[in-house]
Design an enzyme around this catalytic site. Structure first.
Site, PDB file in Angstrom:
ATOM      1  CG  HIS A  18      -6.125 -15.384   1.383  1.00  0.00           C
ATOM      2  ND1 HIS A  18      -6.021 -15.724   0.049  1.00  0.00           N
ATOM      3  CD2 HIS A  18      -4.870 -15.447   1.889  1.00  0.00           C
ATOM      4  CE1 HIS A  18      -4.758 -15.985  -0.238  1.00  0.00           C
ATOM      5  NE2 HIS A  18      -4.030 -15.837   0.851  1.00  0.00           N
ATOM      6  CE  LYS A  65      -4.234 -11.943   0.397  1.00  0.00           C
ATOM      7  NZ  LYS A  65      -2.914 -12.410   0.043  1.00  0.00           N
ATOM      8  CG  ASP A  79     -10.468   9.631  -3.121  1.00  0.00           C
ATOM      9  OD1 ASP A  79     -10.918   9.484  -1.966  1.00  0.00           O
ATOM     10  OD2 ASP A  79      -9.674  10.532  -3.421  1.00  0.00           O
TER      11      ASP A  79
END
EC number: 2.7.8.5
Length: 513
Positions: free
Chosen positions: A173, A175, A180
């Site tokens: 889950h 995110k 870079d």
């Protein structure tokens, strides 16, 4: 077929209760939160490197710009990648950037690593896997796609639970989107709704190589214990790695725990050494020549006024750092402090509810009204989930009223025509302050799933900088502006009617959504 879900609590082991460690809070300002660095690495940065975003469209455009500008690495962790036109455009951006790196002189430097959940990413005939296979086929040496499969979905349970429902057992889950040395932390997935009309939260940390390195290592490590997507749409584990659902569960979880904790502890050690080095070099007795030399080379960084603490929660692997820090923050918040807490899915753990009801701070809890719940209007059993959330909300509100805490603990419902609500996190205002000095932002929803079933990550951002504090307040106020205060009359409205079967089933399945 969904009745198999009712057996799931009997097939999973009981969850032990943990107690957050005692902490000694420093008396003044942001530094009162330095106890968090006893658990995780502390990254000191300038507030000028932090930008708070406010809309799905801004988030989507930033993703495209960052992908196109990337030279060394693109690392993206999400629940899934959608299959619409907007998502396809993201894939095209990746393809274009990879193509440029191939045409550059010398060997291509750009590496793309994508981590998704296996069950959600495999749902349907056209899915996250089919979206990404062309990249794997075109750039096999530069692209890696890892699909995390929870070790708790195995054996008979895995055979019996159908698609979609199998996602209730546990998910990847997290995110995190990094390019870079730029890192985006969010609760948003890579899907068209999250780019258009599904409200979430997003923060960009610019030019932050140490933070980018940490999350790269974390995502790579979870990728190493995940299934690797192949060019022919098959999956396989890395050589020598225990299989998540065919191999020994205890051995798999122990390896995953050790690998993830190595990432956390090595980064923590690095940051402590860096902190000590910076501290000593800033002392009166330190070499003036070395300071002048660093100034001449332009490498002298501004004094940090903002601190980033990554908080990881992976209960399947026995890692409970986010839970410990969140519980401690709720426990230690003093009288007259204000905590604004938001979740798209109001289903708090019993421990969090007890702390909110039993501590001294004021709470303003923002949650989704039924119409902006992501499951509103869904087919089948899923269509009853908003009603289940109404029932859970009503039970909590009744308890608040029973304890006569309505003034201290206030519920507010987000409502916005044509939108859904997915924002999660909190903002902490110290007593007497009209600006927040701390926010939590990332993937956890403060519910049972986030604490016990899924892999989660968020960051605590602590800042002394007034301009950044104002950004955070503006973000919080903008979300709460689209809300109404919950009262007894809220639950008397016709759209709040909850059927008897939903009331009976909710206690049995509330730990799965």
């Amino acid at each position: 077929r969904s009745s198999w879900l009712l057996l799931a609590p009997l097939l999973t082991p009981p969850v032990p209760v943990i107690t957050a460690p005692p902490c000694s809070l420093c008396p003044e300002g942001a530094h009162r939160f330095q106890w968090i660095r006893n658990l995780v690495p502390e990254f000191g940065i300038s507030s000028s490197h932090v930008k708070v975003l406010s809309s799905p469209a801004e988030f989507y455009e930033l993703l495209k710009v960052q992908i196109k500008a990337a030279k060394q690495r693109v690392v993206m962790a999400s629940l899934y990648l959608g299959t619409g036109l907007l998502e396809q455009e993201l894939v095209y951006c990746l393809e274009e950037t990879l193509e440029k790196s191939l045409q550059a002189k010398g060997s291509p430097n750009l590496r793309v690593s994508i981590l998704l959940d296996y069950t959600r990413g495999s749902r349907g005939r056209k899915n996250s896997r089919t979206m990404l296979i062309p990249l794997l086929q075109r750039f096999p040496e530069q692209v890696r796609v890892s699909l995390f499969h929870t070790p708790n979905l195995r054996g008979l349970l895995r055979l019996l639970i159908p698609e979609r429902f199998n996602e209730t057992i546990g998910l990847q889950h997290i995110k995190v989107y990094l390019f870079d040395d730029n890192v985006i932390l969010s609760g948003a997935n890579l899907s068209d709704l999250y780019f258009t009309n599904r409200q979430d939260r997003y923060v960009l940390l610019r030019d932050s190589p140490e933070i980018a390195d940490f999350f790269t290592e974390l995502v790579d490590t979870i990728g190493d214990v995940s299934l690797q997507l192949q060019q022919d749409d098959t999956v396989q584990m890395m050589e020598g790695m225990v299989h998540p659902y065919q191999g020994d569960k205890v051995a798999y979880c122990e390896i995953a725990n050790r690998r993830v904790m190595e990432v956390i502890n090595s980064a923590r050690t690095r940051q402590e050494l860096l902190h000590a080095k910076t501290f000593h070099s800033s002392q009166p007795g330190s070499s003036l020549l070395s300071q002048q030399g660093s100034q001449a080379s332009g490498s002298l960084k501004p004094e940090p006024d903002t601190w980033i603490y990554p908080l990881i929660q992976m209960k399947p692997f026995g890692i409970q750092i986010d839970e410990m820090v969140t519980e401690t923050l709720l426990t230690e918040a003093e009288r007259d402090a204000r905590i604004y807490l938001t979740t798209g899915y109001f289903n708090l753990t019993q421990a969090y509810m007890d702390l909110i009801l039993g501590t001294r701070a004021e709470y303003r809890i923002l949650l989704a009204s039924p119409e902006v719940n992501g499951f509103f209007g869904a087919k089948g059993v899923a269509g009853a989930i908003p009603a289940a959330y109404v029932y859970i909300e009503h039970q909590f509100y009744s308890e608040v009223c029973c304890l006569q805490q309505q003034e201290r603990v206030q519920l507010q419902e987000y409502s916005r025509a044509g939108w859904t609500f997915h924002a999660k996190g909190l903002w902490l205002y110290l007593a007497g302050s009209d600006l927040p000095c701390l926010t939590l932002i990332g993937s956890p929803n403060f519910g049972y799933r986030s604490v016990h079933r899924d892999l989660e990550a968020q960051v605590a951002i602590v800042t002394e900088n007034k301009a950044l504090q104002q950004q955070l307040r503006q973000e919080q106020e903008q979300l709460y502006h689209c809300s109404g205060v919950v009262s007894t009359s809220t639950f008397e409205q016709p759209n709040r009617y909850v059927k008897l079967w939903v009331k009976l089933v909710t206690p049995l399945i509330k730990n799965f959504f």
